[in-house]
Design a protein around this motif. Sequence first.
Motif, mmCIF file in Angstrom:
data_model
loop_
_atom_site.group_PDB
_atom_site.id
_atom_site.type_symbol
_atom_site.label_atom_id
_atom_site.label_comp_id
_atom_site.label_asym_id
_atom_site.label_seq_id
_atom_site.Cartn_x
_atom_site.Cartn_y
_atom_site.Cartn_z
ATOM 1 N N GLN A 1 0.682 -1.189 0.115
ATOM 2 C CA GLN A 1 0.013 -0.038 0.060
ATOM 3 C C GLN A 1 0.963 1.293 -0.089
ATOM 4 N N ASP A 2 2.276 1.099 0.008
ATOM 5 C CA ASP A 2 3.022 2.170 -0.285
ATOM 6 C C ASP A 2 3.309 2.444 -1.647
ATOM 7 N N THR A 3 2.799 3.625 -2.112
ATOM 8 C CA THR A 3 3.035 4.007 -3.590
ATOM 9 C C THR A 3 4.413 4.092 -3.976
ATOM 10 N N GLY A 4 5.157 3.822 -3.078
ATOM 11 C CA GLY A 4 6.827 4.046 -3.790
ATOM 12 C C GLY A 4 7.236 2.641 -4.065
ATOM 13 N N ARG A 5 6.448 1.663 -3.470
ATOM 14 C CA ARG A 5 6.850 0.125 -3.396
ATOM 15 C C ARG A 5 8.404 -0.178 -2.952
ATOM 16 N N ALA A 6 9.215 -0.628 -3.611
ATOM 17 C CA ALA A 6 10.652 -1.023 -3.329
ATOM 18 C C ALA A 6 11.399 0.105 -3.028
ATOM 19 N N THR A 7 11.607 0.237 -1.575
ATOM 20 C CA THR A 7 12.477 1.402 -1.120
ATOM 21 C C THR A 7 13.599 0.931 -0.201
ATOM 22 N N MET A 8 14.560 1.683 -0.317
ATOM 23 C CA MET A 8 15.903 1.576 0.628
ATOM 24 C C MET A 8 16.307 2.843 1.024
ATOM 25 N N LYS A 9 16.171 2.780 2.616
ATOM 26 C CA LYS A 9 16.537 4.246 3.079
ATOM 27 C C LYS A 9 15.788 5.495 2.615
ATOM 28 N N GLY A 10 14.328 5.233 2.347
ATOM 29 C CA GLY A 10 13.669 6.196 1.791
ATOM 30 C C GLY A 10 13.872 6.262 0.251
ATOM 31 N N ILE A 11 14.709 5.745 -0.519
ATOM 32 C CA ILE A 11 14.834 6.112 -1.723
ATOM 33 C C ILE A 11 14.205 4.888 -2.566
ATOM 34 N N THR A 12 13.229 5.365 -3.540
ATOM 35 C CA THR A 12 12.563 4.356 -4.382
ATOM 36 C C THR A 12 13.606 3.820 -5.230
ATOM 37 N N LEU A 13 12.912 2.567 -5.894
ATOM 38 C CA LEU A 13 13.890 2.354 -7.172
ATOM 39 C C LEU A 13 13.658 3.299 -8.289
ATOM 40 N N LYS B 1 0.768 22.081 9.411
ATOM 41 C CA LYS B 1 0.453 21.886 8.042
ATOM 42 C C LYS B 1 0.771 20.417 7.452
ATOM 43 N N ARG B 2 1.874 19.945 7.911
ATOM 44 C CA ARG B 2 2.470 18.665 7.317
ATOM 45 C C ARG B 2 1.441 17.522 8.055
ATOM 46 N N LEU B 3 1.201 17.776 9.348
ATOM 47 C CA LEU B 3 0.360 16.791 9.985
ATOM 48 C C LEU B 3 -1.157 16.778 9.225
ATOM 49 N N GLY B 4 -1.718 18.049 8.940
ATOM 50 C CA GLY B 4 -2.716 18.086 8.392
ATOM 51 C C GLY B 4 -2.948 17.524 6.966
ATOM 52 N N PHE B 5 -1.841 17.663 6.209
ATOM 53 C CA PHE B 5 -1.959 16.989 4.776
ATOM 54 C C PHE B 5 -1.882 15.549 4.883
ATOM 55 N N VAL B 6 -1.031 14.845 5.783
ATOM 56 C CA VAL B 6 -1.149 13.465 5.858
ATOM 57 C C VAL B 6 -2.369 12.807 6.258
ATOM 58 N N GLN B 7 -3.038 13.582 7.043
ATOM 59 C CA GLN B 7 -4.395 13.296 7.688
ATOM 60 C C GLN B 7 -5.428 13.137 6.362
ATOM 61 N N SER B 8 -5.015 13.737 5.581
ATOM 62 C CA SER B 8 -5.941 13.802 4.365
ATOM 63 C C SER B 8 -5.835 12.710 3.271
ATOM 64 N N LEU B 9 -5.055 11.929 3.609
ATOM 65 C CA LEU B 9 -4.554 10.957 2.520
ATOM 66 C C LEU B 9 -5.561 9.631 2.714
ATOM 67 N N SER B 10 -5.573 9.112 1.858
ATOM 68 C CA SER B 10 -6.184 7.655 1.881
ATOM 69 C C SER B 10 -5.629 6.689 2.572
ATOM 70 N N THR B 11 -4.293 6.550 2.486
ATOM 71 C CA THR B 11 -3.492 5.676 3.419
ATOM 72 C C THR B 11 -3.210 5.825 4.648
ATOM 73 N N ALA C 1 -5.203 5.591 7.371
ATOM 74 C CA ALA C 1 -5.639 4.674 8.215
ATOM 75 C C ALA C 1 -4.511 3.409 8.220
ATOM 76 N N VAL C 2 -3.702 3.197 7.300
ATOM 77 C CA VAL C 2 -2.510 2.209 7.210
ATOM 78 C C VAL C 2 -1.430 2.810 8.030
ATOM 79 N N PHE C 3 -0.863 4.156 7.694
ATOM 80 C CA PHE C 3 0.344 4.527 7.971
ATOM 81 C C PHE C 3 0.205 5.745 9.040
ATOM 82 N N GLY C 4 -0.947 6.215 9.443
ATOM 83 C CA GLY C 4 -1.148 7.439 9.954
ATOM 84 C C GLY C 4 -0.353 7.740 11.322
ATOM 85 N N LYS C 5 -0.670 6.466 12.116
ATOM 86 C CA LYS C 5 0.221 6.438 13.641
ATOM 87 C C LYS C 5 1.410 6.594 13.335
ATOM 88 N N GLY C 6 2.163 5.856 12.537
ATOM 89 C CA GLY C 6 3.620 6.196 12.484
ATOM 90 C C GLY C 6 4.107 7.456 11.890
#
Length: 248
Positions: free
Chosen positions: A25-37, A136-146, A148-153
Amino acid sequence: MAKGNLPAVLAETLAYEGGWSDHPQDTGRATMKGITLATYRRYRPGATEADLRAISSAEVERIYRDGYWNQVRGDDLVRGVDLTVFDYGVNSGPARSIKALQQVAGVGVDGIMGPATVLAARGLPARDLIKRVNAKRLGFVQSLSTFAVFGKGWSRRIAAIEATSLSWVSTKPQLEADAKDARTTAQKQAGGAVVTGGAGAADQANHLSSLPVGVVIAVVVVVVGVLIFRVVINSQRAAALAKVAKEA
């Protein structure tokens, strides 16, 4: 002004971006140290997932410097503000973090870190800027459809980044006061959630009496859920701020 502060900033970001992940459910999929393929292939065409897993520290710093730090002009931002804007940019794209900074700084919002944005940001109290951009950053991530999956983190990370950013520009008493404020806010919100979910639910129902019972219950559940999550957010902030205050 924070010249050469990338190593310290990147160390904080990599505490959350470190390691391999490939969440479906991560749109970036394969990721290492925050860097997507996909990002890695812009620097190393044809790279495979195995190559990404083995990415070197030098490559990691180069990608973060070129793709994020330089985009937000980290070297031109006040220490603390640089971490807040950079980490937001890593998570959600530099343009979005720059726009949040521009909105707070009261300059034209175009997602480009130009001289006017830098000047305005440096002219504002760093502590206020850090708090407002992270909000503002918190407000933005709260608006994302994902969310519920990643919000607490995500909210825990934002709380920690805010706290660390503030610790770089604050005194110990200021950090202690910030932690106390967040804790008090969480306690008040907890009380509000109890009232809404308990005796207050009857009042909510009276106001919505013209609606079906199922709808009324759903509305109350949503309201209580929002209040509870606000408690979680401010509890996370209080804990993160108390930690940096203790270490100050």
